[in-house]
Motif scaffolding. Structure first.
Motif, PDB file in Angstrom:
ATOM      1  N   UNK A  57      -5.917   9.434 -16.332  1.00  0.00           N
ATOM      2  CA  UNK A  57      -6.963   8.776 -16.876  1.00  0.00           C
ATOM      3  C   UNK A  57      -8.322   8.792 -15.903  1.00  0.00           C
ATOM      4  N   UNK A  58      -9.398   8.905 -16.485  1.00  0.00           N
ATOM      5  CA  UNK A  58     -10.954   8.825 -15.598  1.00  0.00           C
ATOM      6  C   UNK A  58     -10.979   7.552 -14.797  1.00  0.00           C
ATOM      7  N   UNK A  59     -11.806   7.683 -13.819  1.00  0.00           N
ATOM      8  CA  UNK A  59     -11.959   6.283 -13.130  1.00  0.00           C
ATOM      9  C   UNK A  59     -12.547   5.198 -14.166  1.00  0.00           C
ATOM     10  N   UNK A  60     -11.882   3.973 -13.890  1.00  0.00           N
ATOM     11  CA  UNK A  60     -12.114   2.893 -14.819  1.00  0.00           C
ATOM     12  C   UNK A  60     -11.300   2.749 -16.094  1.00  0.00           C
ATOM     13  N   UNK A 185      -4.593  12.089  -1.968  1.00  0.00           N
ATOM     14  CA  UNK A 185      -5.928  12.279  -1.826  1.00  0.00           C
ATOM     15  C   UNK A 185      -6.194  12.388  -0.202  1.00  0.00           C
ATOM     16  N   UNK A 186      -7.059  13.353   0.149  1.00  0.00           N
ATOM     17  CA  UNK A 186      -7.696  13.616   1.376  1.00  0.00           C
ATOM     18  C   UNK A 186      -6.766  14.578   2.123  1.00  0.00           C
ATOM     19  N   UNK A 191       0.171  19.855   3.776  1.00  0.00           N
ATOM     20  CA  UNK A 191       0.659  18.060   3.784  1.00  0.00           C
ATOM     21  C   UNK A 191       0.829  17.624   2.196  1.00  0.00           C
ATOM     22  N   UNK A 192       0.243  18.299   1.270  1.00  0.00           N
ATOM     23  CA  UNK A 192       0.163  18.191  -0.347  1.00  0.00           C
ATOM     24  C   UNK A 192       1.786  18.538  -0.676  1.00  0.00           C
ATOM     25  N   UNK A 216      -5.556  14.681  -8.920  1.00  0.00           N
ATOM     26  CA  UNK A 216      -5.065  16.048  -8.723  1.00  0.00           C
ATOM     27  C   UNK A 216      -4.258  16.721  -9.781  1.00  0.00           C
ATOM     28  N   UNK A 217      -4.844  17.622 -10.244  1.00  0.00           N
ATOM     29  CA  UNK A 217      -3.834  18.217 -11.570  1.00  0.00           C
ATOM     30  C   UNK A 217      -2.898  19.200 -10.793  1.00  0.00           C
ATOM     31  N   UNK A 218      -2.904  19.626  -9.518  1.00  0.00           N
ATOM     32  CA  UNK A 218      -1.966  20.400  -8.934  1.00  0.00           C
ATOM     33  C   UNK A 218      -0.715  19.529  -8.816  1.00  0.00           C
ATOM     34  N   UNK A 219      -0.932  18.348  -8.365  1.00  0.00           N
ATOM     35  CA  UNK A 219       0.339  17.285  -8.217  1.00  0.00           C
ATOM     36  C   UNK A 219       0.977  17.081  -9.647  1.00  0.00           C
TER      37      UNK A 219
END
Length: 325
Positions: A57-60, A185-186, A191-192, A216-219
């Motif tokens: 979902x989006x932030x919040x 993230x980051x 590493x991902x 991250x949609x790749x995840x």
């Protein structure tokens, strides 16, 4: 019985009511008026043992608030949830033995200790038998390639190294559930990929149940066989990524390379772009199979190459949330 079950989960937060106009700040300080903000609004889902679920979902939207209720950090305003038969906020110690948690921006490791000492302390906190601890440590050192920095103080580790250490700390005592909040993230590409492989191996070989929140949609594409989408605290979708694409973006594209430019007309497909000997055709595979289109193209046009473009999951999710906003 599902390993994780949430029924009508609600979480409200209360804050001072904001005022506008002259002396607004002073009025806010002295006022006892409060407003209620609903972060999670009637969320229900069941997750079986061994599932790997993306909670998106989006932030919040209420993702982190939901995770905090599942871990026992927050008590819900209403609704019920059980994790491995335990109500998280009523029996926090029992729940802690069943779960591992990795927050991308926070570490559970001891900052000034070498990584291996942090892992040893985690083993002692969970009263692991020495043999079992050493077996798990050796396994995770190999899977996460941690040997080069095991004796390095945590404060000196790179972000990617620290994340691998946090994953090992979260799983070394073999919890049934792993909560991952933005675990990559980051991180750089290598590493991902290492972390994704580790999580996939956990799910497939150890039967660990994983709940992943990420932007991250790749995840998500690499790991998740099921998605739960939420917005404004409500569940919008619960199902497979493939079914989500079929529901919200059924169209696929064929990219056709021609030996010489020409106009292409194929029944069941629409030309969306044409030029420089390349034609892009849009079609619905439920109505017209890709194989039939390709066969017709090769039979009637000077085709040198053809490729099928799958719908991008990130674009589909953007479309859903853009439509709601």
């Amino acid at each position: 019985m599902p390993l994780i079950e949430a029924r009508g989960l609600v979480k409200d937060f209360h804050r001072p009511r904001r005022r506008t106009g002259r002396f607004a700040g002073l009025r806010t300080l002295v006022s006892r008026e409060r407003e209620t903000v609903r972060a999670v609004d009637g969320v229900s889902f069941s997750i079986e043992s061994g599932e790997l679920v993306g909670y998106l979902g989006p932030n919040g939207a209420g993702k982190s608030t939901t995770i905090k209720m599942l871990t026992g950090i927050l008590t819900p305003t209403a609704g019920e949830v059980t994790v491995a038969g335990v109500v998280p906020w009523r029996k926090r110690q029992d729940n802690a033995r069943n779960i591992g948690v990795v927050f991308g921006q926070r570490s559970q490791l001891w900052w000034d200790l070498p990584l291996v000492e942090s892992l040893r302390l985690v083993g002692k906190l969970y009263r692991m038998p020495r043999t079992r601890y050493e077996e798990n440590l050796a396994k995770f050192v190999e899977l996460l390639d941690m040997r080069p920095f095991l004796d390095t103080p945590v404060r000196q580790l790179s972000l990617g190294q620290r994340m691998r250490g946090d994953l090992a700390a979260a799983m070394i005592y073999e919890p049934a559930v792993l909560y991952l909040d933005e675990p990559t993230v980051g991180l750089d590409v290598i590493a991902k990929e290492r972390i994704r492989k580790f999580v996939a191996d956990l799910s497939s070989t150890s039967g660990t149940t994983v709940l992943l929140t990420t932007h991250d949609m790749d995840d998500v594409e690499a790991l998740c066989e099921r998605l739960i989408l939420i917005d404004h605290g409500k569940v919008l979708y619960d199902g497979t990524p493939a079914a989500l694409k079929d529901s919200y973006a059924p169209q696929r594209e064929l990219v056709v390379q021609l030996a010489s430019p020409c106009e292409v007309t194929v029944a069941g497909a629409r030309t969306v772009e044409s030029g420089e000997g390349v034609v892009r055709l849009s079609f619905d595979p439920a109505e017209t199979p890709a194989a039939a289109l390709i066969s017709e193209l090769f039979g009637n046009y000077p085709v040198t190459d053809v490729s099928l473009q799958e719908t991008d999951l990130e674009d589909v999710i953007k479309k859903i949330y853009a439509g709601r906003s």
